[in-house]
Scaffold this motif. Structure first.
Motif, short mmCIF file in Angstrom:
data_model
loop_
_atom_site.label_atom_id
_atom_site.label_comp_id
_atom_site.label_asym_id
_atom_site.label_seq_id
_atom_site.Cartn_x
_atom_site.Cartn_y
_atom_site.Cartn_z
N ARG A 59 0.93 -1.19 0.01
CA ARG A 59 -0.17 0.13 -0.05
C ARG A 59 0.84 1.23 0.09
NH1 ARG A 59 -1.96 3.95 3.17
NH2 ARG A 59 -0.92 3.13 4.88
N ARG A 60 1.91 1.31 0.72
CA ARG A 60 2.62 2.43 0.88
C ARG A 60 3.54 2.66 -0.03
NH1 ARG A 60 4.24 3.00 7.33
NH2 ARG A 60 5.30 4.68 6.45
N SER A 61 4.15 1.61 -0.71
CA SER A 61 5.12 1.65 -1.81
C SER A 61 4.88 1.73 -3.19
CB SER A 61 6.21 0.51 -1.44
OG SER A 61 5.77 -0.83 -1.92
N GLY A 62 3.44 1.07 -3.39
CA GLY A 62 3.11 0.72 -4.66
C GLY A 62 3.71 -0.34 -5.44
N VAL A 63 4.68 -1.10 -4.79
CA VAL A 63 5.34 -2.15 -5.44
C VAL A 63 4.32 -3.44 -4.84
CG1 VAL A 63 7.40 -3.59 -5.19
CG2 VAL A 63 7.68 -1.24 -4.88
N PRO A 64 3.96 -4.25 -5.96
CA PRO A 64 3.27 -5.49 -6.05
C PRO A 64 3.97 -6.41 -4.99
CG PRO A 64 3.54 -4.96 -8.23
CD PRO A 64 4.59 -4.01 -7.41
N ALA A 65 3.25 -7.22 -4.32
CA ALA A 65 3.52 -8.08 -3.38
C ALA A 65 4.36 -9.31 -4.08
CB ALA A 65 2.41 -9.06 -2.64
N SER A 66 3.94 -9.53 -5.43
CA SER A 66 4.89 -10.72 -6.02
C SER A 66 6.26 -10.15 -6.37
CB SER A 66 4.34 -10.88 -7.73
OG SER A 66 4.28 -9.69 -8.13
N THR A 67 6.40 -8.70 -6.53
CA THR A 67 7.62 -8.30 -6.65
C THR A 67 8.42 -8.26 -5.40
OG1 THR A 67 6.86 -6.68 -8.52
CG2 THR A 67 8.92 -5.88 -7.45
N LEU A 68 7.83 -7.81 -4.54
CA LEU A 68 8.53 -7.96 -3.20
C LEU A 68 9.12 -9.26 -2.66
CD1 LEU A 68 6.02 -5.89 -1.13
CD2 LEU A 68 8.28 -5.29 -1.62
N ARG A 69 8.19 -10.26 -3.13
CA ARG A 69 8.82 -11.81 -2.96
C ARG A 69 9.72 -12.00 -3.86
NH1 ARG A 69 3.09 -12.35 -2.27
NH2 ARG A 69 2.84 -12.76 -4.38
N TYR A 70 9.73 -11.36 -5.18
CA TYR A 70 11.09 -11.79 -5.85
C TYR A 70 12.08 -10.77 -5.56
CZ TYR A 70 13.76 -11.51 -10.36
OH TYR A 70 14.60 -11.79 -11.25
N TYR A 71 12.01 -9.64 -4.96
CA TYR A 71 13.14 -8.94 -4.44
C TYR A 71 13.84 -9.83 -3.35
CZ TYR A 71 12.17 -4.86 -6.94
OH TYR A 71 11.84 -3.80 -7.97
N GLU A 72 13.14 -10.41 -2.36
CA GLU A 72 13.51 -11.24 -1.30
C GLU A 72 14.18 -12.24 -1.76
OE1 GLU A 72 12.18 -12.60 3.13
OE2 GLU A 72 10.45 -12.25 1.29
N GLU A 73 13.63 -13.10 -2.85
CA GLU A 73 14.35 -14.22 -3.40
C GLU A 73 15.91 -13.76 -3.86
OE1 GLU A 73 13.58 -16.68 -7.39
OE2 GLU A 73 11.84 -16.88 -6.01
N LYS A 74 15.73 -12.71 -4.59
CA LYS A 74 17.16 -11.94 -5.10
C LYS A 74 17.95 -11.59 -4.21
CE LYS A 74 17.80 -11.05 -9.15
NZ LYS A 74 18.91 -11.62 -10.01
N GLY A 75 17.47 -11.67 -2.84
CA GLY A 75 18.40 -11.01 -1.67
C GLY A 75 18.55 -9.40 -1.62
N LEU A 76 17.40 -8.65 -2.39
CA LEU A 76 17.55 -7.26 -2.30
C LEU A 76 17.08 -6.66 -1.04
CD1 LEU A 76 16.48 -6.59 -6.10
CD2 LEU A 76 18.76 -6.35 -5.08
N ILE A 77 15.92 -7.43 -0.69
CA ILE A 77 15.24 -7.11 0.47
C ILE A 77 15.16 -8.20 1.43
CG2 ILE A 77 14.16 -5.29 -0.31
CD1 ILE A 77 11.31 -6.84 -0.61
N LEU A 78 14.94 -8.17 2.77
CA LEU A 78 14.73 -9.24 3.64
C LEU A 78 13.48 -8.91 4.46
CD1 LEU A 78 18.29 -9.53 5.08
CD2 LEU A 78 17.56 -10.93 3.51
N SER A 79 12.68 -9.90 4.68
CA SER A 79 11.65 -9.66 5.75
C SER A 79 12.21 -10.19 7.04
CB SER A 79 10.31 -10.92 5.02
OG SER A 79 10.91 -12.20 5.43
#
Length: 140
Positions: A9-29
């Motif tokens: 909601r706050r970033s406008g980045v889709p959840a699928s993209t967030l999961r992909y970024y996490e998979e690529k190691g760009l972000i961490l939950s």
């Protein structure tokens, strides 16, 4: 802490993209709340930096190198300078292409193929295609 729904909601980045970024190691939950991933508030700054990097033409791998192991920005200034030089080159090429197209649109020659400037534009484009094809073959 922000759950994935709030980050979307706050970033406008889709959840699928967030999961992909996490998979690529760009972000961490930081964990989960039920089935939803949880992120630290700094995730919004990380996503803004990723968006800036993408807009500037960096690959996701290059962007990944802009973060340390803890997700904090660690940006190589030389890489930024090199990308700025690359963008300057792209701008010059695109400006020349734009000017050539504008000329071709107004050219009084009976046929575009009779216009010397249009033919030069075609030759430049053809040469670039050969270079890109050769570069692509070398990457295989």
């Amino acid at each position: 802490m922000l759950d994935i729904t709030e980050v979307v909601r706050r970033s406008g980045v889709p959840a699928s993209t967030l999961r992909y970024y996490e998979e690529k190691g760009l972000i961490l939950s930081t964990g989960r709340r039920g089935l939803k991933r949880i992120f630290a508030p700094g995730i919004l700054d990380q996503l803004a930096l990723i968006a800036l990097g993408r807009a500037a033409g960096f690959t996701l791998d290059e962007i990944g190198e802009m973060f340390d192991a803890g997700g904090e920005p660690s940006i190589d200034r030389d890489a930024l300078s090199a990308k700025a030089d690359e963008l300057d080159d792209t701008i010059r090429k695109l400006s020349a292409m734009r000017d050539g197209l504008r000329h071709a649109a107004k050219c009084p020659a009976p046929s575009h193929l009779e216009c010397g400037q249009f033919r030069r534009l075609m030759n430049i484009a053809s040469a670039r295609m050969r270079v890109e094809k050769k570069r692509g073959a070398q990457e295989i």
